[in-house]
Motif scaffolding. Structure first.
Motif, mmCIF file in Angstrom:
data_model
loop_
_atom_site.group_PDB
_atom_site.id
_atom_site.type_symbol
_atom_site.label_atom_id
_atom_site.label_comp_id
_atom_site.label_asym_id
_atom_site.label_seq_id
_atom_site.Cartn_x
_atom_site.Cartn_y
_atom_site.Cartn_z
ATOM 1 N N THR A 1 0.845 -1.192 0.000
ATOM 2 C CA THR A 1 0.000 0.000 0.000
ATOM 3 C C THR A 1 0.884 1.246 0.000
ATOM 4 O OG1 THR A 1 -1.800 1.177 1.137
ATOM 5 C CG2 THR A 1 -0.167 0.083 2.520
ATOM 6 N N THR A 2 0.339 2.334 -0.528
ATOM 7 C CA THR A 2 1.066 3.608 -0.548
ATOM 8 C C THR A 2 0.318 4.694 0.214
ATOM 9 O OG1 THR A 2 0.011 4.174 -2.667
ATOM 10 C CG2 THR A 2 2.180 3.113 -2.746
ATOM 11 N N THR A 3 -0.913 4.410 0.662
ATOM 12 C CA THR A 3 -1.709 5.388 1.394
ATOM 13 C C THR A 3 -2.306 4.734 2.631
ATOM 14 O OG1 THR A 3 -3.644 4.833 0.047
ATOM 15 C CG2 THR A 3 -2.331 6.735 -0.658
ATOM 16 N N PRO A 4 -2.395 5.425 3.747
ATOM 17 C CA PRO A 4 -1.919 6.801 3.974
ATOM 18 C C PRO A 4 -0.397 6.902 4.060
ATOM 19 C CG PRO A 4 -2.699 5.857 6.024
ATOM 20 C CD PRO A 4 -3.011 4.859 4.953
ATOM 21 N N GLN A 5 0.285 5.742 4.174
ATOM 22 C CA GLN A 5 1.743 5.742 4.147
ATOM 23 C C GLN A 5 2.200 4.485 3.419
ATOM 24 O OE1 GLN A 5 3.241 5.559 8.148
ATOM 25 N NE2 GLN A 5 2.368 3.560 8.572
#
Length: 349
Positions: free
Chosen positions: A79-83
Motif C-alpha cells: 500500500t502507498t496510502t496513507p503511508q
C-alpha cells in the motif's frame, strides 16, 4: 507475513521484478502495488526500528518482525496510502521448504470438493455467496471444456488466469473489491471459513488453497528470473502450467529492440505423459519445439507436423521440431525454485 513501514524519506528505487533498477523521478519506492524490491538490514535500533539499505539508500523503518543486521529481505509493496507499507517476503525458499511441495504436482481439480458440496438432502453449496457459487461452477470440467472448444479460447485463458486469484491480495490492496470475490482463491477462503468444523470440506478446500498459495510463492521466486507462472486447471491435463518470460525494457540509448516473446508450456497428459512446448515469436515468425519424455513419442508426434502447420494461424510458422527431454512438470518447477546452493535436506542432523 510481517510488514515494514518506512519512517524516513523514501528513496527512488525501482522495482525488483520489473523495471529493475529504474528510479522514478517522483521518488516512489516501487512502481506498482505488488512489486518486489531487495533490502538489507544495516542496524537494529530501539522500539522495533531498523535501518535498511535499499538500492544503496539508507532508510529508517519500523516493523513488528524481529530483524537482524546483515539479513537479506525481499519486500513487496502492499500500500502507498496513507503511508508506504511493505510486506516481508524475505526468504521464499524457507516459505516453500515449510510446505508440501508435492502439491505443485497436483491439478487444481474442484470435482471432489464440488461433489461434497452438492451432495446430501441439504447440500452445503446453497450456503455459498452468489459470487463464490458462480466462480466454482465456471471451473468445472464441462464449463471449461465448452469455452476452450469455442473460438474465444485465447481470451478465455486470459480470464482464467485473472480469476484464479493468484493476485487476490494485490486486488484487495488496490481496492478491487468487485473483482476479488470473483476469484477462485476468494471462493475457497469463504468455504474454509463457512465449513471450518466440517473436516472433509475443510480438508479439500485447504488442499486447493495450499496449491494456489504455493504457486504464489513460486511466482515470488521466479520473478527474480523475470518469469511469470500460471497454473492450468484444465480438464484434459493431469497437471500443467505456463511460464512466460518478461521482456526487458529497451533503453533509449540502446534504441528500439526487435519485439520478441518467449513462453513455454509444461504439461502432463494421460496417455501421452510429460510434454514441454517452447515457443519463440519474433519478427521472422513463430518457432516451436516439442519435448516428449521418450524418443518414440517424439517420432510419433513428428508425423503430424503438416497437420499442425495447417491448423496454426496468426503468425507464420518458421520452424517446428520434435525431440525427447521432457520431465515431470512439478519436478522441473521445484528444481527452478530451490537455489543450487540450498538443499531440501537437513544434513546437520
Amino acid at each position: 507475513m510481517s510488514t515494514i513501514s518506512p519512517l524516513s524519506g523514501v528513496p527512488p528505487v525501482g522495482s525488483y521484478t520489473s523495471r529493475q533498477g529504474t528510479p522514478r523521478p517522483d521518488g516512489q519506492l516501487a512502481h506498482n502495488l505488488g512489486d518486489i524490491i531487495k533490502a538489507t538490514v544495516l542496524e537494529a535500533r530501539s522500539s522495533d526500528r531498523y535501518l535498511l539499505d535499499i538500492g544503496g539508500n539508507r532508510l529508517l523503518a519500523s516493523s513488528p518482525a524481529t530483524l537482524t543486521p546483515g539479513q537479506q529481505l525481499q519486500l513487496q509493496l502492499v500500500t502507498t496510502t496513507p503511508q508506504v507499507q511493505l510486506q516481508i517476503v524475505s526468504d521464499v525458499f524457507s516459505a516453500l521448504a515449510g510446505r508440501s511441495l508435492v502439491l505443485l504436482g497436483n491439478p487444481v481439480d474442484l470435482a471432489s470438493l464440488m461433489a461434497t458440496l452438492t451432495g446430501g438432502s441439504q447440500p452445503p453449496f446453497s450456503r455459498l455467496s452468489a459470487e463464490s457459487a458462480a466462480t466454482l461452477t465456471s471451473f468445472l470440467p464441462d464449463g471449461l471444456q465448452g469455452i476452450i472448444n469455442s473460438r474465444d479460447g485465447g481470451a478465455f485463458l486470459q480470464r482464467l488466469f485473472s480469476r484464479l486469484g493468484l493476485n487476490l491480495e494485490a486486488l484487495l490492496a488496490q481496492g478491487g473489491r468487485d473483482q476479488a470475490p470473483q476469484t477462485l482463491k476468494a471462493a475457497l477462503l469463504e468455504i474454509a471459513h463457512l465449513f471450518q468444523h466440517s473436516e472433509r470440506i475443510s480438508e479439500q478446500a485447504g488442499r486447493l488453497l495450499a496449491t494456489l498459495e504455493l504457486y504464489q510463492l513460486a511466482q515470488l521466486q521466479l520473478g527474480q528470473e523475470r518469469l511469470l507462472i500460471f497454473p492450468l486447471p484444465l480438464p484434459f491435463l493431469d497437471q500443467g502450467y505456463l511460464l512466460v518470460e518478461q521482456r526487458q525494457e529497451s533503453s533509449e540509448e540502446a534504441g528500439e529492440q526487435p519485439e520478441e516473446h518467449r513462453f513455454s508450456l509444461h504439461l502432463s497428459l494421460a496417455g501421452l505423459g510429460h510434454l514441454k512446448i517452447v515457443f519463440l515469436l519474433n519478427q521472422e515468425g513463430l518457432f516451436i519445439r516439442f519435448y516428449f519424455d521418450s524418443k518414440d513419442k517424439a517420432v510419433f508426434a513428428a508425423q503430424f507436423e503438416t497437420d499442425l502447420k495447417e491448423m496454426l494461424s496468426g503468425a507464420p510458422l518458421v520452424s517446428v521440431s520434435f525431440s525427447e527431454g521432457a520431465e515431470d512438470p512439478a519436478r522441473e518447477l521445484v528444481r527452478r525454485l530451490i537455489p543450487q546452493e540450498r538443499s531440501i535436506l537437513d544434513t546437520k542432523a
